[in-house]
Enzyme design. Structure first.
Site, PDB file in Angstrom:
ATOM      1  NE  ARG A   9      -4.314  -1.240  -0.022  1.00  0.00           N
ATOM      2  CZ  ARG A   9      -4.483  -2.226  -0.894  1.00  0.00           C
ATOM      3  NH1 ARG A   9      -3.479  -2.566  -1.716  1.00  0.00           N
ATOM      4  NH2 ARG A   9      -5.620  -2.882  -0.956  1.00  0.00           N
ATOM      5  CD  GLU A  64      -2.870   3.328  -5.545  1.00  0.00           C
ATOM      6  OE1 GLU A  64      -3.874   2.680  -5.896  1.00  0.00           O
ATOM      7  OE2 GLU A  64      -1.884   2.794  -5.020  1.00  0.00           O
ATOM      8  CG  HIS A  87      -3.186  -0.591  -7.097  1.00  0.00           C
ATOM      9  ND1 HIS A  87      -3.636   0.035  -5.953  1.00  0.00           N
ATOM     10  CD2 HIS A  87      -3.195  -1.914  -6.817  1.00  0.00           C
ATOM     11  CE1 HIS A  87      -3.930  -0.889  -5.041  1.00  0.00           C
ATOM     12  NE2 HIS A  87      -3.661  -2.072  -5.532  1.00  0.00           N
TER      13      HIS A  87
HETATM   14  C1  8YV Z   1      -7.067  -3.905  -5.671  1.00  0.00           C
HETATM   15  C2  8YV Z   1      -5.465  -4.818  -4.261  1.00  0.00           C
HETATM   16  O1  8YV Z   1      -7.925  -4.215  -4.612  1.00  0.00           O
HETATM   17  O2  8YV Z   1      -6.560  -6.795  -3.678  1.00  0.00           O
HETATM   18  C3  8YV Z   1      -6.038  -5.748  -3.257  1.00  0.00           C
HETATM   19  O3  8YV Z   1      -5.929  -5.399  -2.070  1.00  0.00           O
HETATM   20  O4  8YV Z   1      -4.686  -3.969  -3.955  1.00  0.00           O
HETATM   21  C4  8YV Z   1      -5.928  -4.879  -5.643  1.00  0.00           C
HETATM   22  O5  8YV Z   1      -6.318  -6.174  -6.037  1.00  0.00           O
HETATM   23  C5  8YV Z   1      -7.796  -3.920  -6.927  1.00  0.00           C
HETATM   24  O6  8YV Z   1      -7.066  -3.097  -7.744  1.00  0.00           O
HETATM   25  C6  8YV Z   1      -9.206  -3.391  -6.748  1.00  0.00           C
HETATM   26  O7  8YV Z   1     -10.116  -4.314  -7.233  1.00  0.00           O
END
Ligand code: 8YV
Length: 326
Positions: free
Chosen positions: A240, A269, A288
């Protein structure tokens, strides 16, 4: 079972939407693009399916019938965990189905960062490959180098497998508690070592952050952290963005001894257009994309749909998140 009201606030594959529509009344409304429709549907929603949208107490107040939030994500830092626990709203997420894909992405970023792939691809694309590549454009080896991993959950261990078994890299890891490798990852026994943070930073050629965003990890990767890293080491973030003080990162790149950074996640983001991280020559930035493959995003949506259908049918979900333990 009784048809309930489900609010879907991120795109779902058609087949998963059909599963929901066969069982419940479904409204699809993106809170950013259709705030009124979203707010109206929230008032009667029994279940939510979403992902990166921030859910707070005010949103929960506007959803008095809410029983379950099913997140299409493994990370849950955009949800008010204590509030959900207090209100008895079940939170589900999508671990495991994305582990290998995110680990692939993280290793791709690591390789691209160390071998300057994006920078050198641009050199070719922009017609600047006019002579043999000189030392000033060389990257640095990955095989055999020491990888330090912060956070050693499912994804951290999957990256460690790639590093240790695929690239002969000694792996150091730092986590709140050591991992029982014999039980959880026997193939990493003798290849991954639980290491105090200072020692990990001093010894690692590459430091990888695979940390969830919590009150403890927010901003923990700061100037003192980078100053303790081995001179000439690189930093990769696949967890993160807000775990990193981005000003300290830029300072370490420009005035410290940080070789390079590979980042799939950012404090804000999408990355603001005026962020120096977007164009810094020794930063490899990605938007991401950790879990962003056709196969994995479908598997995540399928698991999130299954979780939601289970809870609304009064069953235990496949992948609940323990908000009480947060
Ligand atoms: C995002 C992620 O959630 O799963 C996670 O925690 O960081 C990614 O898979 C995804 O970009 C949002 O669907």
């Amino acid at each position: 079972t009784t048809k309930k009201n489900v609010l879907v606030f991120r795109p779902l594959p058609e087949d998963q939407l059909a599963r929901l529509q066969a069982a419940h009344h479904v409204t699809v409304a993106d809170p950013r693009r259709e705030p009124e429709a979203f707010a109206a549907a929230l008032r009667t929603a029994n279940g939510l399916i979403g992902s990166s949208h921030t859910v707070d107490a005010a949103l929960l107040d506007a959803a008095p019938r809410l029983e379950v939030i099913s997140s299409v994500s493994v990370g849950v830092d955009n949800y008010p965990l204590a509030e959900l626990n207090k209100r008895g709203i079940v939170l589900c997420h999508t671990p495991d189905v994305l582990t290998e894909t995110v680990a692939d992405t993280v290793f791709a970023i690591l390789m691209a960062t160390q071998r300057r792939v994006v920078e050198l691809a641009s050199l070719v694309r922009e017609g600047r490959w006019t002579k043999n590549i000189g030392e000033e454009l060389f990257g640095t080896d990955v095989h055999g180098k020491t990888l330090g991993i912060l956070g050693f959950g499912r994804i951290g261990q999957a990256v460690a497998r790639r590093a240790a078994l695929g690239f002969g890299m000694p792996v150091l890891y730092h986590a709140r508690r050591s991992v029982d490798l014999a039980a959880q990852a026997p193939e990493l026994q003798g290849r991954a070592t639980h290491t105090p943070l200072d020692e990990l930073l001093a010894r690692s050629d590459i430091v990888l952050a695979m940390l969830p965003l919590t009150d403890a990890t927010r901003g923990m990767i700061d100037a003192a952290f980078f100053a303790r890293m081995k001179p000439g080491a690189s930093f990769i973030n696949g967890g993160r963005g807000a775990t990193v003080n981005e000003e300290a990162l830029l300072h370490a790149l420009d005035h410290g001894t940080l070789r390079a950074a590979g980042l799939d996640v950012f404090a804000k983001e999408p990355l603001p257009a005026d962020s120096p991280l977007r164009t810094h020559p020794r930063v490899t930035p990605l938007p991401h994309i950790g879990s962003a493959t056709h196969e994995t995003r479908h598997a995540m949506a399928e698991l999130a749909t299954t979780n939601l259908l289970q809870v609304l049918a009064g069953e235990k979900p496949t992948a609940p998140y323990d908000t009480a333990a947060a």
